[in-house]
Design an enzyme around this catalytic site. Structure first.
Site, mmCIF file in Angstrom:
data_model
loop_
_atom_site.group_PDB
_atom_site.id
_atom_site.type_symbol
_atom_site.label_atom_id
_atom_site.label_comp_id
_atom_site.label_asym_id
_atom_site.label_seq_id
_atom_site.Cartn_x
_atom_site.Cartn_y
_atom_site.Cartn_z
ATOM 1 N N CYS A 21 -4.453 6.298 5.120
ATOM 2 C CA CYS A 21 -5.705 6.702 4.483
ATOM 3 C C CYS A 21 -6.286 7.980 5.076
ATOM 4 O O CYS A 21 -7.232 8.543 4.525
ATOM 5 C CB CYS A 21 -6.721 5.570 4.567
ATOM 6 S SG CYS A 21 -6.307 4.170 3.497
ATOM 7 N N HIS A 142 5.908 2.287 -11.334
ATOM 8 C CA HIS A 142 6.304 3.635 -11.743
ATOM 9 C C HIS A 142 6.792 4.395 -10.518
ATOM 10 O O HIS A 142 6.240 4.256 -9.419
ATOM 11 C CB HIS A 142 5.105 4.368 -12.363
ATOM 12 C CG HIS A 142 5.449 5.710 -12.922
ATOM 13 N ND1 HIS A 142 6.283 5.879 -14.001
ATOM 14 C CD2 HIS A 142 5.082 6.962 -12.537
ATOM 15 C CE1 HIS A 142 6.407 7.174 -14.267
ATOM 16 N NE2 HIS A 142 5.686 7.848 -13.389
ATOM 17 N N SER A 143 7.845 5.207 -10.707
ATOM 18 C CA SER A 143 8.406 5.979 -9.594
ATOM 19 C C SER A 143 8.567 7.431 -10.006
ATOM 20 O O SER A 143 8.779 7.741 -11.174
ATOM 21 C CB SER A 143 9.754 5.404 -9.159
ATOM 22 O OG SER A 143 10.685 5.443 -10.238
ATOM 23 N N ASP A 226 -14.940 -1.914 1.908
ATOM 24 C CA ASP A 226 -13.938 -1.964 2.966
ATOM 25 C C ASP A 226 -13.936 -0.642 3.720
ATOM 26 O O ASP A 226 -14.355 0.393 3.213
ATOM 27 C CB ASP A 226 -12.557 -2.362 2.457
ATOM 28 C CG ASP A 226 -11.948 -1.397 1.462
ATOM 29 O OD1 ASP A 226 -12.631 -0.461 1.024
ATOM 30 O OD2 ASP A 226 -10.764 -1.585 1.120
#
Length: 332
Positions: A21, A142-143, A226
């Protein structure tokens, strides 16, 4: 970079500029970018107005659908562990809204000519195992062939609207509870730089926030978020701003993972953490808090805990909400 050959030690973190992150677009830049985009929030119970953790749309008078997505570059070198962490982080957005995840799809970017596809399979296996532990099926995804590896999930959940957690429901007098210790970011930065493995950081990042969410809702809380890439201070600032209140944060009440302070003192601080501090600094009265402590409070977490306006059994109380004042956050 040159293709990896079989038998080479895995250092996935060396194939990404950032990690976890901490690779987010800085909060100030993100808000400036989104400022001119119209939000169709009249169709939503929770939209983009306050930068909450997920979108919520009502499907009847009592039930809402929660929609979110989260993905990032490698935060650890082991691909299976990275998959577990990324999935736990994506699922966390649903838990931060008081919801229950019901289905997820994978999002994978992979440098197919550089890194073995077997490693990508391990990433996906880690994500699937974590989603399975959460009772959330993974239905494909999805790639994309990309120069930099990235992985995460788009997650759909359900929530009872009368038990919804959101970041604009804070009220003066409520205590602030934090359900995981801080320090994930500096330990991850040290891992990227040195290859040292920190089991305490991996344990924190792979821990689901399901029980913390359930405990918060059961205790009567209705305001939470969060703690991820914008750090404790950044996410707390967003909460108090959305709620029209201020906060008092007790620095000595905040728990840290073993080794976090030492890593910060030795300079293992990500650029994302420094940008977090720069963004929130005008809104915080730090008093005499040291520079290291300021950076730790702004440390960019990956798959961090929940910050709840309310007392949560088993969680550390780190401060309280107060009426709006000159400073959005006062650190004592």
């Amino acid at each position: 970079m040159e293709p990896i050959t079989r038998g080479t030690a895995i250092r996935l973190t060396q194939y990404a500029r950032g990690g976890g992150c901490a690779c987010k677009i800085p909060p100030g830049e993100l808000e400036q970018m989104l400022a001119g985009i119209p939000q169709l929030s009249e169709q939503l119970v929770v939209g983009a107005e306050h930068g909450d953790d997920a979108a919520v749309v009502a499907i009847d008078a009592s039930t809402g659908v929660v929609a979110t997505t989260d993905f990032f570059t490698p935060v650890v070198d082991d691909p299976y562990t990275w998959g577990r962490i990324a999935a736990a982080n994506a699922l966390s957005d649903v838990y931060a809204m008081g919801g229950r995840p019901v289905v997820a799809v994978n999002l994978l970017c992979w440098p197919r000519e550089t890194l073995p596809l077997e490693w990508a399979a391990e990433v996906l296996r880690g994500g699937t195992d974590t989603a399975r532990a959460a009772g959330c099926p993974v239905g494909g995804g999805h790639s994309v062939d990309d120069a930099e590896p990235k992985y995460g999930m788009a997650v759909t959940g359900m929530v009872a609207l009368d038990r919804l957690l959101r970041n604009d429901r804070g009220r003066p007098g409520l205590p602030l509870s934090l359900t995981k210790p801080l320090g994930i970011g500096v330990l991850n930065t040290r891992h990227k730089a040195t290859g040292e493995v920190f089991p305490q950081a991996i344990a924190a990042m792979t821990e689901l926030n399901d029980r913390a969410s359930a405990a918060a809702v059961s205790s009567g809380a209705r305001c939470a978020t969060d703690v991820t890439g914008f750090g404790l201070l950044g996410h707390l600032y967003k909460l108090v701003r959305a709620s029209g209140v201020s906060a008092v944060l007790h620095a000595d009440a905040v728990d840290y993972l073993d080794g976090a302070r030492q890593a910060a003192k030795e300079g293992y601080v990500s650029g994302g953490t420094r940008r977090n501090l720069e963004w929130v600094q005008p809104h915080v009265d730090f008093g005499g808090l040291s520079d290291i402590e300021r950076l730790l409070l702004a440390d960019a977490q990956t798959s961090g805990g929940l910050l709840v306006a309310g007392e949560v059994p088993g969680a550390q109380v780190i401060g309280e909400l107060v009426p709006a004042g000159a400073a959005s956050i006062t650190v004592r």
